[in-house]
Design an enzyme around this catalytic site. Structure first.
Site, PDB file in Angstrom:
ATOM      1  N   THR A   1       0.805  -1.172  -0.160  1.00 23.92           N
ATOM      2  CA  THR A   1       0.048  -0.002  -0.022  1.00 23.92           C
ATOM      3  C   THR A   1       0.785   1.348  -0.130  1.00 23.92           C
ATOM      4  O   THR A   1       2.243   0.888  -0.139  1.00 23.92           O
ATOM      5  CB  THR A   1      -1.214  -0.001   1.096  1.00 23.92           C
ATOM      6  OG1 THR A   1      -2.026   0.961   1.005  1.00 23.92           O
ATOM      7  CG2 THR A   1      -0.442  -0.089   2.470  1.00 23.92           C
TER       8      THR A   1
ATOM      9  N   LYS B   1       2.929   1.183  -3.996  1.00 23.53           N
ATOM     10  CA  LYS B   1       2.105   0.434  -4.981  1.00 23.53           C
ATOM     11  C   LYS B   1       2.797   0.638  -6.303  1.00 23.53           C
ATOM     12  O   LYS B   1       2.685  -0.138  -7.183  1.00 23.53           O
ATOM     13  CB  LYS B   1       0.667   0.945  -4.985  1.00 23.53           C
ATOM     14  CG  LYS B   1      -0.073   0.492  -4.204  1.00 23.53           C
ATOM     15  CD  LYS B   1      -1.539   1.059  -4.282  1.00 23.53           C
ATOM     16  CE  LYS B   1      -2.332   0.688  -3.175  1.00 23.53           C
ATOM     17  NZ  LYS B   1      -4.019   0.719  -3.645  1.00 23.53           N
TER      18      LYS B   1
ATOM     19  N   ASN C   1      -1.099  -4.040  -6.091  1.00 22.66           N
ATOM     20  CA  ASN C   1      -1.345  -3.838  -4.591  1.00 22.66           C
ATOM     21  C   ASN C   1      -1.258  -5.384  -3.809  1.00 22.66           C
ATOM     22  O   ASN C   1      -1.322  -5.375  -2.643  1.00 22.66           O
ATOM     23  CB  ASN C   1      -2.655  -3.279  -4.446  1.00 22.66           C
ATOM     24  CG  ASN C   1      -4.075  -4.082  -4.775  1.00 22.66           C
ATOM     25  OD1 ASN C   1      -3.970  -4.893  -5.648  1.00 22.66           O
ATOM     26  ND2 ASN C   1      -5.189  -3.901  -3.961  1.00 22.66           N
TER      27      ASN C   1
ATOM     28  N   ASP D   1      -7.513  -4.056  -7.006  1.00 15.16           N
ATOM     29  CA  ASP D   1      -8.389  -2.751  -6.597  1.00 15.16           C
ATOM     30  C   ASP D   1      -9.438  -2.708  -7.803  1.00 15.16           C
ATOM     31  O   ASP D   1     -10.763  -2.633  -7.358  1.00 15.16           O
ATOM     32  CB  ASP D   1      -7.583  -1.569  -6.698  1.00 15.16           C
ATOM     33  CG  ASP D   1      -6.922  -1.157  -5.279  1.00 15.16           C
ATOM     34  OD1 ASP D   1      -7.252  -1.873  -4.533  1.00 15.16           O
ATOM     35  OD2 ASP D   1      -5.762  -0.538  -5.505  1.00 15.16           O
TER      36      ASP D   1
ATOM     37  N   GLY E   1     -10.917  12.311  -9.002  1.00 15.36           N
ATOM     38  CA  GLY E   1      -9.825  11.722  -8.633  1.00 15.36           C
ATOM     39  C   GLY E   1      -9.312  11.080  -9.788  1.00 15.36           C
ATOM     40  O   GLY E   1      -9.820  10.374 -10.152  1.00 15.36           O
ATOM     41  N   ALA E   2      -7.842  11.208  -9.892  1.00 14.70           N
ATOM     42  CA  ALA E   2      -7.047  10.480 -10.779  1.00 14.70           C
ATOM     43  C   ALA E   2      -5.802  10.059 -10.107  1.00 14.70           C
ATOM     44  O   ALA E   2      -4.643   9.846 -11.137  1.00 14.70           O
ATOM     45  CB  ALA E   2      -6.966  11.464 -11.974  1.00 14.70           C
ATOM     46  N   GLY E   3      -5.664   9.748  -9.240  1.00 17.39           N
ATOM     47  CA  GLY E   3      -4.368   9.151  -8.381  1.00 17.39           C
ATOM     48  C   GLY E   3      -4.140   7.711  -8.704  1.00 17.39           C
ATOM     49  O   GLY E   3      -4.915   7.211  -9.652  1.00 17.39           O
TER      50      GLY E   3
ATOM     51  N   ALA F   1      -5.421   5.181  -6.860  1.00 18.13           N
ATOM     52  CA  ALA F   1      -6.734   4.381  -6.742  1.00 18.13           C
ATOM     53  C   ALA F   1      -7.610   4.710  -7.847  1.00 18.13           C
ATOM     54  O   ALA F   1      -8.336   3.895  -8.472  1.00 18.13           O
ATOM     55  CB  ALA F   1      -7.089   4.929  -5.246  1.00 18.13           C
TER      56      ALA F   1
ATOM     57  N   GLY G   1     -15.969   2.289   1.440  1.00 16.93           N
ATOM     58  CA  GLY G   1     -14.938   1.516   0.762  1.00 16.93           C
ATOM     59  C   GLY G   1     -14.573   0.308   1.211  1.00 16.93           C
ATOM     60  O   GLY G   1     -13.926  -0.516   0.880  1.00 16.93           O
TER      61      GLY G   1
END
Ligand code: ATR
Length: 262
Positions: free
Chosen positions: A68, A72, A93, A109, A133-135, A137, A245
């Site tokens: 994590t 990753k 992951n 994921d 979000g575009a990280g 995850a 989540g």
């Protein structure tokens, strides 16, 4: 739990280590299926990752490890092989250690996320989805949503360049999904997914304005802790269906068990 020489060992590599929940979820899952497997979080600094992974390669009773934040992506260069899914997402992951000591990385994921939606009867196929979000995850969920047949996928991120890059990568692999990037009104979507870290702290602003989002829409937040983020509480109060989540993590357990099986 009794850990003996026959017990299969797994780790979760992280830095910092305090926030790690996956080891407890994994231990509970493996106990529930009667598998003699124990998982321990291991605090590994980024500069020590290569040596830590090389050591695990030598540990013959280790069946694999979770990876994590912040490892990753960096872990990939220390592995022997990664699956096409992990390649596409650009992150790993879970890693399995084969009986021969080969290390193979996968990213569960995306499949965990879409499996959790399916288990909660949230339809994705043909639906209009807004992802915030575009990280790391977010890359996984975006590919997962396209794989699950989303009709339209709009990716909105603070760093707009990252949203465009992710949208282009997803569009290239999934031409059937209409993928775009940029600002959008949440109320015109069937499914709204938060993949940013906004919501972990109680005073965080909402990651997206959900005015007008109500019955008929689903709001998903992949944050595990707290279980109900401010976004989810607001969405539920407005009559939307909500999903947190934890189910995404839970859904990965059966996938991990299958992946590390020798
Ligand atoms: P993870 O692996 O958990 O996805 P990450 O790759 O660092 O972590 O991604 C964090 C995501 O949360 C990103 O989409 C990030 O937006 P940027 O790409 O613009 O950095 C988003 N994020 C984090 N803090 C934020 C904030 N204060 N406001 C808006 N978005 C934020």
């Amino acid at each position: 739990m009794e850990i003996t020489g026959k017990t299969k060992i797994m780790f979760v590599l992280a830095d910092p280590i305090d926030h790690v929940r996956a080891s407890a979820v994994m231990n509970a899952y493996f106990a529930s299926i009667g598998d003699d497997l124990a998982v321990s979080p291991i605090h590994v600094l980024p500069g020590d990752l290569g040596q830590a992974v090389a050591s695990i390669r030598l540990m013959r009773n280790v069946f694999g490890f979770g990876v994590t934040i912040p490892h990753k992506t960096c872990v990939i260069e220390h592995l022997d092989e990664i699956t096409p899914t992990a390649q596409l997402i650009g992150a790993v992951n879970f890693v399995k250690r084969t009986a021969e000591g080969r290390l193979v990385g996968d990213n569960l994921d995306a499949r965990g996320f879409t499996a959790s939606l399916a288990q909660h009867e949230v339809a994705v196929r043909g639906r209009k989805v807004l992802q915030v979000g575009a990280g790391g995850a977010g890359r996984a969920t975006a590919f997962g949503l396209a794989e699950a047949g989303a009709g339209e996928l709009t990716i909105m991120n603070r760093d707009d360049g990252k949203a465009h890059a992710l949208a282009a990568a997803v569009a290239a692999h999934y031409p059937a999904t209409k993928v775009s990037a940029g600002r959008a009104e949440a109320r015109s979507f069937d499914l709204i997914v938060n993949t940013t870290s906004l919501g972990m702290k109680p005073d965080d602003p909402l990651p997206v304005d959900i005015e007008g989002v109500g019955a008929g829409a689903t709001v998903s937040d992949i944050i595990v802790n707290p279980a109900v983020t401010r976004l989810l509480a607001r969405a539920a109060a407005q009559g939307a269906r909500v999903i947190g989540g934890r189910p995404m993590l839970d859904a990965q357990m059966a996938l991990v068990a299958r992946f590390i099986a020798r």
